[in-house]
Design an enzyme around this catalytic site. Structure first.
Site, PDB file in Angstrom:
ATOM      1  CE1 TYR A 140      -3.730  -2.387   0.039  1.00  0.00           C
ATOM      2  CE2 TYR A 140      -3.026  -3.057   2.232  1.00  0.00           C
ATOM      3  CZ  TYR A 140      -3.837  -3.234   1.130  1.00  0.00           C
ATOM      4  OH  TYR A 140      -4.758  -4.256   1.104  1.00  0.00           O
ATOM      5  CG  ASP A 196      -1.199 -12.975   6.113  1.00  0.00           C
ATOM      6  OD1 ASP A 196      -1.338 -14.126   6.545  1.00  0.00           O
ATOM      7  OD2 ASP A 196      -2.125 -12.344   5.580  1.00  0.00           O
ATOM      8  CE1 TYR A 201      -8.713  -4.485   3.112  1.00  0.00           C
ATOM      9  CE2 TYR A 201      -9.127  -3.692   5.334  1.00  0.00           C
ATOM     10  CZ  TYR A 201      -8.389  -4.456   4.454  1.00  0.00           C
ATOM     11  OH  TYR A 201      -7.326  -5.178   4.924  1.00  0.00           O
ATOM     12  NE  ARG A 202      -4.557  -2.130   5.395  1.00  0.00           N
ATOM     13  CZ  ARG A 202      -4.017  -3.212   5.934  1.00  0.00           C
ATOM     14  NH1 ARG A 202      -4.553  -4.407   5.710  1.00  0.00           N
ATOM     15  NH2 ARG A 202      -2.963  -3.130   6.712  1.00  0.00           N
TER      16      ARG A 202
END
Lengths: 536, 536
Positions: free
Chosen positions: B92, B151, B476-477
């Site tokens: 991201y 993760d 969502y992100r």
């Protein structure tokens, strides 16, 4: 100290221009201005002569659009609004506004269940939908999902959740089970939160956040918006449901009881919100219990000896816990084994449980404990009130949060017990257990017709607020009369939270039309009213 | 279309006056301004020539007071700040700011575990504490509580939760497990949320709300504050832990698999957040798996035939689910029986489970699935990246939310599969299951050194955003590059949510110093930068 006339602005009639504007927007039958009709929506537990929380009118919008119109008219006419969904939370003031002369916005007409999604276990409701209504709707449609309900079923599903109210199924933390709001903002515009901000999004009521900051918490215990619809999560009807009880024999068993239950909540063996009740509170709602005068007819609070006698007579414990287990019968049995084992550390503890087939519980659960832990609403708890105060009785609820630790619970109890006994009042707490916290509810009973007695309770309340705050325990929800003193305790960092809340208030509601003073948050133009309350 | 020079302001050096002010407040060693040192904190997966998310400096406060000083200096000098806790969320954008020339605020020095409350199962941490750090701290101190981890374990506990990140124990919804925040506001003042607003309150990290509106959601995915400490809920070490798996043989089994698991999540038989993985994704992190070239060396994505061959070769399913059960051994067994029974409806489904003694899991859990569902952090998933792209490989994660329904999942998959195949990319989704929703993560792999390939992925991303939003599924992100286009999809009511967010932004951050453009929320003075992004 006798009751004094209110020192802040008393109720005035609504201006004709504003009344006309409301009537034009909603229809004349949706605007109540006559003193008699407005008086129906007063605090039912306040002294009849007290007018410091009297409204000037009631408007009853039936749609979100009508709520928007109401808010815009209020902005134009600089009218303070006070919204209630059902206004049944009588221990906290019912529908009564903080500021006298406010116009009440009743959402009772917005009573539609808009959607039930059984697959994803949620409903979408309007704020006028009561726990009774949602329950009845689910039953009538044959949906195999359970809603959660608080002790009294006549309140609003949304209103209760927005006020941080609690119930007793796995979804008992109602505020946390709202998912996806539609809100009228103070400028009359409409907002949809979370995934609802995307047109046609399929997860609005399934996923609690969206993209960017999440505003939902701003609209709970708040005057920043009027919620006109919301998703509320439900639970699937379980194969098996066990309504359980734990009774311990001695007053001193409370901390061990709390500490033995905590691990069961933390590891989710017990999935609902259990409750622990004092014998006076428990007996008051049971069939066949003696009257208070039969229990004790001396002056002051019921002494411990009489409490124990009552417990023996009713075959209940000195502390009485209810809890619930849900699942397949195998899972419920395994959970119950763990509960029994964990509680066996307390000498004399009695652990009981009654199993129900989930699909049959609506017809087979008889007592209020078994019903409410299956989300079946009732008004049975009203009995406690009449037990104490007769038919016209009233009470204030004093509700503090502490960590779920025996030592904290008894520390808070000792402070309250001492102070209530000093005022001649019974201390009969009911406690609601979350995963890491406990809400302790002390009922202050009085006869609203008796001004001295009512005033005594009102004078005691702020003292309790300060005493408990001094020990580290905060009130989580309160009567309109005490919002400022409660908020005042949340003063860390030179009232950093208040300053933050009022900055938001001024940005979103520059005219201060929505619920001024609610939870101690005041708009710029009315901040002079903070702490201005009638001396009782 | 080849990469074009960025059309918005490129990074400029920090003014000497501002650099001096930062150095005076934090010490010279806490202010990095040389290009080389700042370059360490760029987006590691962007093309080396791209400067549109390059910062001008990095400051490294060590305390909340120093964060306050940084924010105040930024206000005085009108500097845009961009905060990261660890800045490890590379798919991201890592630590890279939205606006070039921003000063990065690294919170890596704020790395203290302030408290562990084993009794109430929470920790209080600073934002620089990584999942590895918290885990190691709990182990070193012998605490019998488990933290949750995503993760990859190198990220910040707080940073991940604030970004709506997920893990895989019962506390896998990290954002929902934060309880009680301390926040530096854009004016440099300090706020404590919830019960923390009361000095000495004993429930700050045990009860998630306080009195009045709850602001916590405002500080998640947000530029409205910098969180300097938070409570995070943990789970008690269970007596027994089962790491389970469900494998189904055919691509077409996915909707039935999702629909069979949903009731198990709704009734909390499965308490954690399970995950479902595509064979390519699953094999990529397994020992002994063939390379991608061995699986398929033709052009475009790996064809279904080769996917099935790989699954057979690795003895995994066409869809691979992991899930976890916790409790006493009796409860775990009862739950597992219910899981087996529910999954038996899918022909060929293989349900497996390995039980561990909770206290021994740290030494006995071997594979990443068993570890991460017990909250044991690792970096094993980095293997997937190198499997696809070699050592220097990069990826963008495209992550959408849908309701937890088979029909929705396959509908979203069909849209993505089609579009990725058209771009010659593998579609190897990993799905994370909540109680009512599913997050579908599609990885777009590329070699950041290859500008064409990287640009292709960057050009594809906004198309996917719009396509999925059109079908009702929201991201969502996201990566800093796509925040505006994602936010743009949340446009219901003439962008009511954006207008609301920006009203709050202007009220709390009038100079626009905190994270301008984050999640598409722009302060008044920089709104002209919205949608201004480099053409790739």
């Amino acid at each position: 100290m006798p009751f004094q006339p209110p020192s802040q602005t008393a109720a005035r009639p609504l201006s004709q221009a504003a009344a006309d504007a409301f009537a034009a927007a909603l229809g004349a039958d949706a605007v109540l201005t006559s003193p008699d009709s407005v008086d129906e929506f007063r605090d039912p537990f306040s002294h009849p002569a007290w007018t410091d929380h009297a409204a000037s009118a009631v408007v009853m919008p039936a749609t979100a659009e009508e709520v928007q119109a109401v808010v815009r008219i209020a902005g134009e006419h600089r009218i303070a609004l006070w919204t209630f969904s059902q206004g049944r939370n009588n221990a906290y003031g019912g529908p009564a506004p903080r500021v006298p002369g406010s116009v009440q916005v009743s959402l009772r007409r917005m009573n539609r269940v808009l959607e039930v999604n059984e697959e994803l276990a949620y409903a979408v409701v309007e704020p006028g939908v009561r726990f009774f209504d949602l329950y009845d709707h689910l039953r009538a449609q044959g949906h195999r999902v359970w809603s959660s309900a608080p002790d009294l079923g006549w309140g609003s599903v949304i209103g209760n959740a927005l006020d941080h109210g609690v119930g007793y199924t796995v979804d008992g933390d109602h505020a946390a089970r709202l998912c996806g709001l539609e809100v009228v903002l103070p400028d009359g515009s409409l907002l949809r939160t979370g995934m609802g901000a995307m047109s046609g999004n399929r997860s609005w009521h399934a996923y609690p956040r969206g993209f960017g900051p999440t505003a939902d918490g701003l609209f709970k215990q708040s005057g920043l918006g009027i919620v006109t619809r919301a998703g509320i999560w439900l639970m699937p009807e379980p194969e098996c449901y066990l309504s359980g009880g734990v009774q311990v024999p001695r007053k001193e068993d409370l901390p061990a009881l709390v500490d033995a239950i905590r691990p069961l909540l933390l590891d989710r063996t017990i999935q609902n919100q259990p409750a622990i009740g004092h014998p006076l509170f428990v007996a008051a709602v049971m069939d066949g219990s003696p009257t208070r005068a039969e229990v004790y007819d001396g002056p002051g609070p019921v002494p411990e000896e009489a409490v124990l006698r009552l417990a023996r007579h009713m075959d209940i414990g000195r502390w009485n816990t209810r809890f619930a287990l849900y699942g397949t019968e195998g899972i419920v049995d395994a959970r119950f084994a763990r509960v029994r084992q964990a509680l066996s550390v307390i000498p004399g503890a009695r652990v009981v449980g009654e199993k129900f087939a989930g699909h049959a519980v609506h017809d087979t659960a008889r007592d209020q404990n078994a019903q409410v832990q299956a989300g079946i609403p009732s008004l049975d708890l009203m009995r406690a009130l009449s037990w104490y105060s007769g038919e016209g009785g009233g009470h204030l609820d004093f509700s503090t949060v502490s960590p779920l630790r025996g030592a904290d619970v008894v520390r808070a109890h000792a402070l309250l017990d001492d102070r209530l006994a000093g005022s001649g009042l019974d201390y009969d707490p009911a406690m609601i257990l979350g995963q890491r916290h406990i809400i302790n509810v002390a009922q202050l009973y009085f006869d609203p017709a008796d001004e001295k007695q009512t005033g005594d309770a009102y004078r005691l309340y702020p003292e309790l607020v300060r005493t408990l705050a001094g020990a580290g325990y905060g009130v989580y929800r309160t009567h309109v009369d005490f919002m400022d003193v409660v908020a005042d305790q949340y003063g860390w960092g030179d009232h950093a939270l208040r300053r933050f809340n009022e900055r938001l208030k001024d940005a979103l509601d520059p005219h201060g039309v929505l619920a001024p003073g609610k939870q101690g948050v005041w708009p710029a133009g009315l901040r002079h009213l903070r702490d201005v309350s009638p001396s009782r």
